[in-house]
Design a protein around this motif. Structure first.
Motif, PDB file in Angstrom:
ATOM      1  N   VAL A  28       4.309  -4.768  -1.546  1.00  0.00           N
ATOM      2  CA  VAL A  28       4.189  -3.677  -0.670  1.00  0.00           C
ATOM      3  C   VAL A  28       4.965  -2.408  -1.147  1.00  0.00           C
ATOM      4  O   VAL A  28       6.189  -2.664  -1.115  1.00  0.00           O
ATOM      5  N   LEU A  87       6.634  -6.932   7.870  1.00  0.00           N
ATOM      6  CA  LEU A  87       6.186  -7.343   6.699  1.00  0.00           C
ATOM      7  C   LEU A  87       7.143  -8.308   6.054  1.00  0.00           C
ATOM      8  O   LEU A  87       6.518  -9.558   5.432  1.00  0.00           O
ATOM      9  N   LYS A  88       8.400  -8.461   6.028  1.00  0.00           N
ATOM     10  CA  LYS A  88       9.104  -9.469   5.712  1.00  0.00           C
ATOM     11  C   LYS A  88       8.966 -10.629   6.622  1.00  0.00           C
ATOM     12  O   LYS A  88       9.063 -11.763   5.773  1.00  0.00           O
ATOM     13  N   TYR A  91       1.125  -1.738  -6.790  1.00  0.00           N
ATOM     14  CA  TYR A  91       1.311  -2.471  -5.523  1.00  0.00           C
ATOM     15  C   TYR A  91      -0.163  -3.023  -5.002  1.00  0.00           C
ATOM     16  O   TYR A  91      -1.048  -2.298  -5.109  1.00  0.00           O
ATOM     17  N   TYR A 147       8.876  -2.488   8.456  1.00  0.00           N
ATOM     18  CA  TYR A 147       9.196  -3.236   7.374  1.00  0.00           C
ATOM     19  C   TYR A 147       9.852  -4.945   7.733  1.00  0.00           C
ATOM     20  O   TYR A 147       9.426  -5.656   7.081  1.00  0.00           O
ATOM     21  N   LEU A 204       6.626   0.823   0.884  1.00  0.00           N
ATOM     22  CA  LEU A 204       6.695   1.174   2.437  1.00  0.00           C
ATOM     23  C   LEU A 204       7.404   2.707   2.050  1.00  0.00           C
ATOM     24  O   LEU A 204       8.564   3.052   1.626  1.00  0.00           O
ATOM     25  N   VAL A 263       8.762  -6.082  -0.219  1.00  0.00           N
ATOM     26  CA  VAL A 263       8.531  -4.897   0.015  1.00  0.00           C
ATOM     27  C   VAL A 263       9.444  -3.978  -0.551  1.00  0.00           C
ATOM     28  O   VAL A 263      10.823  -4.261  -0.512  1.00  0.00           O
TER      29      VAL A 263
END
Length: 419
Positions: free
Chosen positions: A313, A339-340, A376, A336, A315, A346
């Motif tokens: 990803v 996502l993690k 990505y 963020y 960002l 990321v």
């Protein structure tokens, strides 16, 4: 006014521009509790990036980190942050600390002005008792107070300190008129005299609560429009052809004002046993936008029988607004984190944000730039930095790359989501 000596307490996004402006007319000192920060400013480095080294070094502004060395100031202006804690309750620690700092050097005849955002009544109900107790002076007899809410908009070159009307109030009429004259030396747009400090305190909260509520409305509508397959920005452009329609756009609501100020008026409401469901719902709606972004991406991946785990990803953005290094209350950082939590891999790029501060604040390792020759699985655009407008999007995408752009930087035909 010739004998006025000013000390600004707080050397951040509000304090530095204010102190710099006053230093052109008055003997002005800016105080920061950090010796390291004071040394940076003395050497010409401004963390907020408002002023160059040449501007700082050529100014008459003095910088101190020991309040006892202040040179006989008679007007103290407090500009420290007023955040919320982990439970979304107002964190009054900075303003209490700043008040105590001023109390330690307060003299007869001095004026203490608050520019920090506070709950209604805070100046007289919380701060004045501290000043009285620790200075051993009598309020409105031996020292006086004022409230003048800050209206600093970082990176805004049009609505600068000098070009925005300044609200001024005082604990006595004479105090207010003194402050009107004082601020009048630096404010070109004019001074508005509020009838009381409470009115001035309330006005600051109202300004940002109005924006929070309207952005929440757009975020609610945006979620519906996305399901219906239409772009919110297209609807806004159509609706704005009516003369009394006001443009607000959906998005992430972070920063030090809109995403924080409502909690200060909710404290007033709680103390008065008043319900404020619209304010509360707006806050809840805007706080959930990062989760909406993740859920919409996951929904598409689920249809593909895929998950976020292991996905590469990109960002784009970690600051709270465009073209600034201000990362306070960053909602991109929440994206963020989510996502993690879903085990995505990321990369975060933000050319404005400070690497060390971002790491310290959010445990995010910023890249210097978008890696060459890297593609990505997912690209999320949360900020419309000027540098992002030059990105070659096709170069970053694989055949099935998902591109989620909440700022409409990417051509419509290349976007995979409505927002």
């Amino acid at each position: 006014m010739n004998n006025k000596k000013i000390c600004v307490i707080g050397a951040g996004y509000v304090g530095i521009p204010l102190a710099f402006a006053f230093s052109k007319h008055f003997d002005t000192t800016v105080y920061t509790h950090s010796k390291e920060h004071a040394e940076e400013l003395q050497n010409g480095y401004d963390r907020t990036q408002n002023f160059t080294a040449e501007e700082l070094k050529s100014s008459q502004l003095k910088v101190i980190s020991d309040i006892q060395t202040v040179n006989s100031a008679n007007i103290y202006i407090i500009t420290v942050p007023t955040p919320v804690d982990d439970t979304l309750k107002p964190d009054l620690t900075p303003i209490i600390s700043a008040t105590s700092t001023v109390a330690s050097v307060l003299k007869k005849g001095d004026i203490v002005v608050y520019e920090s955002t506070v709950f209604i009544g805070c100046t007289e109900e919380l701060c004045v008792p501290i000043l009285e107790k620790e200075s051993h002076l009598i309020y409105n007899e031996e020292f006086f107070c004022g409230y003048s809410p800050e209206r600093i908009n970082p990176t805004d070159k049009k609505n600068t300190l000098e070009n925005v009307v300044k609200i001024v109030s005082g604990s006595t009429e004479q105090t207010k008129q003194t402050l009107v004259s004082l601020y009048g030396t630096i404010i070109k747009a004019g001074i508005y005299q509020a009838p009381s400090m409470k009115v001035a305190e309330a006005s600051k909260l109202m300004e940002n609560i109005q924006r929070d509520v309207n952005i929440a409305l757009m975020n609610e509508l945006s979620a519906l429009y996305a399901k219906l397959g239409i772009a919110t920005h297209d609807v806004i452009e159509a609706a704005s052809t009516k003369w009394n329609f006001h443009k607000y756009f959906p998005g992430l609501v972070g920063g030090h004002c809109i995403g924080v100020d409502p909690y200060y008026i909710l404290l007033n409401a709680e103390n008065e046993h008043i319900s404020m469901p619209i304010v509360e719902q707006a806050r809840d709606t805007n706080e959930k936008v990062p989760l909406r972004i993740i859920n919409e991406i996951k929904a598409v991946l689920t249809k593909r029988q895929q998950s976020l785990a292991g996905k590469m990803v990109l960002l784009l953005g970690i600051a709270y607004k465009e073209n600034t290094n201000d990362i306070r209350n960053s909602k991109s950082a929440v994206v963020y984190k989510l996502l993690k939590e879903n085990n995505a891999i990321v990369d975060v790029v933000d050319p404005y944000a400070d690497k060390q501060l971002t790491k310290k604040s959010y445990n995010v390792d910023l890249l210097d730039d978008i890696p060459d020759e890297k593609q990505y699985d997912i690209i999320i655009v949360t900020l419309a930095h000027d540098s992002f407008k030059k990105i070659n999007w096709k170069k970053l995408k694989k055949e099935e790359t998902l591109l989620y752009d909440i700022k409409k930087l990417v051509p419509k035909e290349e976007q995979d989501f409505y927002f």
